[in-house]
Design an enzyme around this catalytic site. Structure first.
Site, PDB file in Angstrom:
ATOM      1  N   ALA A   9      36.413  -9.005  78.213  1.00 14.94           N
ATOM      2  CA  ALA A   9      35.495  -9.273  77.145  1.00 14.94           C
ATOM      3  C   ALA A   9      35.450  -8.099  75.904  1.00 14.94           C
ATOM      4  O   ALA A   9      34.266  -7.754  75.668  1.00 14.94           O
ATOM      5  CB  ALA A   9      34.248  -9.647  77.668  1.00 14.94           C
ATOM      6  N   ARG A  15      39.334 -13.019  64.283  1.00 12.86           N
ATOM      7  CA  ARG A  15      39.508 -14.261  63.919  1.00 12.86           C
ATOM      8  C   ARG A  15      38.000 -15.004  63.559  1.00 12.86           C
ATOM      9  O   ARG A  15      37.940 -16.216  62.825  1.00 12.86           O
ATOM     10  CB  ARG A  15      40.619 -15.378  64.494  1.00 12.86           C
ATOM     11  CG  ARG A  15      41.940 -14.832  64.589  1.00 12.86           C
ATOM     12  CD  ARG A  15      42.595 -15.472  65.448  1.00 12.86           C
ATOM     13  NE  ARG A  15      42.605 -14.822  66.835  1.00 12.86           N
ATOM     14  CZ  ARG A  15      43.133 -15.225  68.133  1.00 12.86           C
ATOM     15  NH1 ARG A  15      44.129 -16.137  67.856  1.00 12.86           N
ATOM     16  NH2 ARG A  15      43.132 -14.772  69.061  1.00 12.86           N
ATOM     17  N   GLY A  78      45.453  -4.989  74.184  1.00 16.43           N
ATOM     18  CA  GLY A  78      45.998  -6.193  74.784  1.00 16.43           C
ATOM     19  C   GLY A  78      45.359  -6.585  76.166  1.00 16.43           C
ATOM     20  O   GLY A  78      44.857  -5.722  76.759  1.00 16.43           O
ATOM     21  N   ASP A 103      36.213 -15.590  76.112  1.00 21.65           N
ATOM     22  CA  ASP A 103      35.952 -16.671  75.168  1.00 21.65           C
ATOM     23  C   ASP A 103      36.514 -18.025  75.544  1.00 21.65           C
ATOM     24  O   ASP A 103      36.689 -18.882  74.515  1.00 21.65           O
ATOM     25  CB  ASP A 103      36.834 -16.062  73.897  1.00 21.65           C
ATOM     26  CG  ASP A 103      38.507 -16.053  74.139  1.00 21.65           C
ATOM     27  OD1 ASP A 103      38.786 -16.282  75.273  1.00 21.65           O
ATOM     28  OD2 ASP A 103      39.100 -15.917  73.268  1.00 21.65           O
ATOM     29  N   LYS A 349      -2.025 -18.293  69.826  1.00 21.20           N
ATOM     30  CA  LYS A 349      -1.125 -17.098  70.126  1.00 21.20           C
ATOM     31  C   LYS A 349      -1.741 -16.489  71.355  1.00 21.20           C
ATOM     32  O   LYS A 349      -3.005 -16.101  71.263  1.00 21.20           O
ATOM     33  CB  LYS A 349      -1.191 -16.604  68.768  1.00 21.20           C
ATOM     34  CG  LYS A 349      -0.368 -15.077  69.059  1.00 21.20           C
ATOM     35  CD  LYS A 349      -1.310 -13.917  68.749  1.00 21.20           C
ATOM     36  CE  LYS A 349      -0.949 -12.677  69.481  1.00 21.20           C
ATOM     37  NZ  LYS A 349      -1.724 -11.526  69.254  1.00 21.20           N
ATOM     38  N   ASN A 375     -14.731 -28.275  72.818  1.00 23.67           N
ATOM     39  CA  ASN A 375     -14.282 -28.960  71.663  1.00 23.67           C
ATOM     40  C   ASN A 375     -14.456 -28.194  70.458  1.00 23.67           C
ATOM     41  O   ASN A 375     -15.237 -27.484  70.058  1.00 23.67           O
ATOM     42  CB  ASN A 375     -15.103 -30.340  71.573  1.00 23.67           C
ATOM     43  CG  ASN A 375     -14.644 -31.063  70.338  1.00 23.67           C
ATOM     44  OD1 ASN A 375     -13.564 -31.881  70.607  1.00 23.67           O
ATOM     45  ND2 ASN A 375     -15.262 -30.818  69.022  1.00 23.67           N
ATOM     46  N   ASN A 384      -9.016 -12.548  65.329  1.00 25.95           N
ATOM     47  CA  ASN A 384      -8.802 -11.630  66.391  1.00 25.95           C
ATOM     48  C   ASN A 384      -8.164 -10.189  65.766  1.00 25.95           C
ATOM     49  O   ASN A 384      -7.976  -9.327  66.752  1.00 25.95           O
ATOM     50  CB  ASN A 384      -7.669 -12.226  67.306  1.00 25.95           C
ATOM     51  CG  ASN A 384      -6.350 -12.279  66.467  1.00 25.95           C
ATOM     52  OD1 ASN A 384      -6.323 -12.942  65.266  1.00 25.95           O
ATOM     53  ND2 ASN A 384      -5.018 -12.457  67.168  1.00 25.95           N
ATOM     54  N   ARG A 438     -25.264 -18.996  59.350  1.00 28.85           N
ATOM     55  CA  ARG A 438     -24.806 -19.064  57.811  1.00 28.85           C
ATOM     56  C   ARG A 438     -26.182 -19.313  57.112  1.00 28.85           C
ATOM     57  O   ARG A 438     -27.276 -19.353  57.581  1.00 28.85           O
ATOM     58  CB  ARG A 438     -24.332 -20.563  57.822  1.00 28.85           C
ATOM     59  CG  ARG A 438     -25.048 -21.808  58.378  1.00 28.85           C
ATOM     60  CD  ARG A 438     -24.368 -23.137  58.372  1.00 28.85           C
ATOM     61  NE  ARG A 438     -25.431 -24.133  58.481  1.00 28.85           N
ATOM     62  CZ  ARG A 438     -25.178 -25.038  59.381  1.00 28.85           C
ATOM     63  NH1 ARG A 438     -23.991 -25.305  60.109  1.00 28.85           N
ATOM     64  NH2 ARG A 438     -26.016 -25.892  59.394  1.00 28.85           N
TER      65      ARG A 438
HETATM   66  C1  UD1 Z   1      45.442 -15.489  75.147  1.00 25.97           C
HETATM   67  C2  UD1 Z   1      46.916 -15.394  76.092  1.00 25.97           C
HETATM   68  C3  UD1 Z   1      47.411 -16.694  75.842  1.00 25.97           C
HETATM   69  C4  UD1 Z   1      46.704 -17.947  76.099  1.00 25.97           C
HETATM   70  C5  UD1 Z   1      45.196 -17.806  75.383  1.00 25.97           C
HETATM   71  C6  UD1 Z   1      44.324 -18.838  75.799  1.00 25.97           C
HETATM   72  C7  UD1 Z   1      47.740 -13.094  76.345  1.00 25.97           C
HETATM   73  C8  UD1 Z   1      48.535 -12.179  75.832  1.00 25.97           C
HETATM   74  N1  UD1 Z   1      47.623 -14.194  75.884  1.00 25.97           N
HETATM   75  O1  UD1 Z   1      45.703 -15.231  73.948  1.00 25.97           O
HETATM   76  O2  UD1 Z   1      48.737 -16.799  76.302  1.00 25.97           O
HETATM   77  O3  UD1 Z   1      47.370 -19.139  75.651  1.00 25.97           O
HETATM   78  O4  UD1 Z   1      44.614 -16.540  75.597  1.00 25.97           O
HETATM   79  O5  UD1 Z   1      43.063 -18.778  75.149  1.00 25.97           O
HETATM   80  O6  UD1 Z   1      46.821 -12.936  77.311  1.00 25.97           O
HETATM   81  N2  UD1 Z   1      40.591  -8.869  75.167  1.00 25.97           N
HETATM   82  C9  UD1 Z   1      40.440  -7.856  75.823  1.00 25.97           C
HETATM   83  N3  UD1 Z   1      41.163  -6.598  75.537  1.00 25.97           N
HETATM   84  C10 UD1 Z   1      42.223  -6.669  74.679  1.00 25.97           C
HETATM   85  C11 UD1 Z   1      42.387  -8.051  74.050  1.00 25.97           C
HETATM   86  C12 UD1 Z   1      41.759  -9.266  74.650  1.00 25.97           C
HETATM   87  O7  UD1 Z   1      39.386  -7.696  76.564  1.00 25.97           O
HETATM   88  O8  UD1 Z   1      42.777  -5.568  74.399  1.00 25.97           O
HETATM   89  C13 UD1 Z   1      40.200 -10.254  75.687  1.00 25.97           C
HETATM   90  C14 UD1 Z   1      39.236 -10.962  74.427  1.00 25.97           C
HETATM   91  O9  UD1 Z   1      37.874 -10.331  74.265  1.00 25.97           O
HETATM   92  C15 UD1 Z   1      39.030 -12.370  75.003  1.00 25.97           C
HETATM   93  C16 UD1 Z   1      40.436 -12.493  75.902  1.00 25.97           C
HETATM   94  O10 UD1 Z   1      40.626 -11.072  76.485  1.00 25.97           O
HETATM   95  O11 UD1 Z   1      38.036 -12.461  75.553  1.00 25.97           O
HETATM   96  C17 UD1 Z   1      41.483 -13.186  75.295  1.00 25.97           C
HETATM   97  O12 UD1 Z   1      42.144 -12.394  74.030  1.00 25.97           O
HETATM   98  P1  UD1 Z   1      42.578 -13.163  72.767  1.00 25.97           P
HETATM   99  O13 UD1 Z   1      43.017 -11.940  71.882  1.00 25.97           O
HETATM  100  O14 UD1 Z   1      41.498 -14.235  72.533  1.00 25.97           O
HETATM  101  O15 UD1 Z   1      43.864 -13.935  73.431  1.00 25.97           O
HETATM  102  P2  UD1 Z   1      44.550 -14.903  72.644  1.00 25.97           P
HETATM  103  O16 UD1 Z   1      45.312 -14.650  71.610  1.00 25.97           O
HETATM  104  O17 UD1 Z   1      43.739 -16.033  72.454  1.00 25.97           O
HETATM  105 CA    CA Z   2      41.495 -16.419  72.838  1.00 27.08          CA
END
Ligand code: UD1
Ligand code: CA
Length: 456
Positions: A9, A15, A78, A103, A349, A375, A384, A438
């Site tokens: 997360a 996007r 990543g 997500d 309230k 009533n 208040n 009154r």
């Molecule tokens: C990812 C998968 C893909 C899959 C897809 C499904 C990878 C490389 N790819 O792609 O194969 O089909 O999900 O929905 O895993 N996040 C981090 N740190 C980072 C990057 C991402 O915590 O550095 C978290 C994001 O907050 C998110 C989740 O990882 O909740 C997925 O990341 P996102 O960038 O949405 O991956 P996708 O491109 O959707």
């Molecule tokens: Ca995703």
């Protein structure tokens, strides 16, 4: 066997074009990351670590009630790098870790349980969830040799051939903890996006001769929300699931497509819900309740046999057999008794209203304790606020408050009292008294004629 889970997360979610971290966007009234956490709990995974980064403090704040631990990913390099940031959480543990995306809120608890069972049964080192879809654009592809899973290739790194694969990676996995830790060391960022992909772990384990499996599930559960359009798709799917659940439990929804019920709401049987109702948070609704069109009810308890119409009720409790609305506004910390009536254009309230008390029209009651069987005439105002401070008004049982009365707080009106219409009450009214505050009426005979104002 020991099991725990990681939830990724840390990403901003470019996007989705928002200042809010993506995983805090709500689906059916609840943040996506909290949906995932709650689903894990239902699947009996207790030890949960959430990897946070973008908006870390806010994500912590919004998940604070859920008793989880956190790992920090300072730079989002990543999904593989994200899991690496949780090494301290995983180190020394023996067993299986589930890895989930913050997500992807539509995964069901029973599917997670099935994922773990499949993983154990086949003695896998890694098991992933996948789905066969018509259009896998944007998703990682599951590359197989016959039945065997070989690797996952991200959309952007696919060859022409791989782009034709319609089995997508759901980004939900089980790993043997030690195998995962070992393969994280071997990840590289030599790919189109220059990221450390968690998906590469699958290929690495396979190349080492480890057992890797995949479980194909319904696409609906795998939807990863990357954009606002996908957010509304997820919302539609979850809404349908929630509404179906209530109908299966005996609740009548006149039009499920225009009824919005949060994931944690409870509703008793034979309750009827008309279109346009929005029911949020930890609301509990009893049996035989009728919600006529267009109310918003948030974090409130509605007892049996209540009727509500076109009203807003927030953080409050409504007693049995009471009617509310149309057009009432019940603000936080109000408790309305049984068989009471809160009518049109009434605002309550932070007040207690006793059983059988009627506040039928055009009235404001704030910071007051009102007894039973009272009533309120039309147009009563509890005054208040003196411009600096809020004060409390107390009204006993069986009091009759005449129309257009002002009760200037703090003031106490005891049991069995009458207040004459049009009174401004600044002094306490004792038991059994009638209060009139009154000016006396004076009629001047012939005044209109004398002024020459008579219309012939
Ligand atoms: C990812 C998968 C893909 C899959 C897809 C499904 C990878 C490389 N790819 O792609 O194969 O089909 O999900 O929905 O895993 N996040 C981090 N740190 C980072 C990057 C991402 O915590 O550095 C978290 C994001 O907050 C998110 C989740 O990882 O909740 C997925 O990341 P996102 O960038 O949405 O991956 P996708 O491109 O959707
Ligand atoms: Ca995703």
């Amino acid at each position: 066997m020991y099991k725990c889970a990681l939830i990724l997360a840390a990403g901003q979610g470019t996007r989705i074009k928002s200042n809010l971290p993506k995983v805090l966007h709500k689906v059916c009234g609840k943040e996506m990351v909290n949906h995932v956490i709650d689903t894990m709990r239902k699947a009996e995974i207790d030890d949960i670590n959430v990897i946070i980064g973008k908006g870390a403090e806010l994500v912590k704040e919004k998940t604070a009630s859920r008793n989880i631990s956190y790992s920090l990913q300072e730079e989002q390099l990543g999904t593989g790098h994200a899991v690496k940031c949780a090494v301290d959480f995983l180190k020394g543990k023996k067993g299986v870790v589930g890895v989930f995306a913050g997500d992807a809120p539509l995964i069901k608890p029973e599917t997670i349980q099935k994922l773990f069972e499949t993983h154990y049964k086949n003695n896998n080192e890694a098991t992933l969830l996948s789905s066969i879809v018509q259009d896998p654009t944007g998703y990682g592809r599951v590359v197989r040799d016959g039945e065997e899973v070989l690797k996952i290739v991200e959309h952007k790194d696919c060859t022409e051939e791989e782009l034709k694969i319609n089995e997508m990676n759901a980004a939900i996995y089980c790993f043997d903890i030690e195998s995962l830790l070992n393969s994280l060391e071997k990840l590289s960022n030599d790919n189109k996006q220059g990221e450390y992909y968690l998906t590469d772990v699958i290929g690495i384990l396979k190349n080492e001769g480890k057992r890797v499996g995949a479980l194909s599930i319904d696409y609906e559960e795998t939807i990863g929300v990357n954009s606002r359009v996908q957010l509304s798709e997820a919302e539609n799917i979850l809404r349908k699931r929630i509404n179906n659940r209530h109908m299966e439990n005996g609740v009548k929804l006149i039009d499920p497509n225009s009824t919005y019920i949060g994931d944690d709401v409870e509703i008793g049987r034979d309750t009827v819900i008309y279109p346009g109702n929005v029911i949020e948070g930890n609301t509990k609704i009893g049996e035989n309740v009728v919600l006529y069109p267009n109310s918003r009810i948030s974090n409130s308890t509605i007892s049996n046999n209540v009727e509500i119409q076109s009203s807003v009720i927030i953080d409050s409790k409504i007693g049995e057999g009471t009617t509310v609305g149309p057009f009432a506004y019940i603000r936080p910390e109000s408790v309305i008794g049984n068989n009471a009536r809160i009518g049109d254009f009434v605002e309550i309230k932070k007040s207690n209203i006793g059983d059988n008390t009627k506040v039928s029209h055009l009235t404001y009651i704030g910071d007051a304790n009102v007894g039973e069987n009272c009533n309120f005439g039309c147009g009563t105002v509890v005054v208040n606020y003196d411009g600096k401070k809020k004060h409390t008004t107390t009204i006993g049982n069986n009091s009759f408050i005449g129309c257009n009365t002002n009760l200037v707080s703090p003031v106490t009106v005891e049991d069995n009292t009458y207040i004459a219409a049009g009174s401004t009450i600044v002094n306490d009214v004792k038991k059994g008294e009638l209060a009139i505050a009154r000016s006396k009426q004076r009629n001047i005979e012939g005044w209109v004629d004398k002024k020459g104002l008579t219309n012939k």
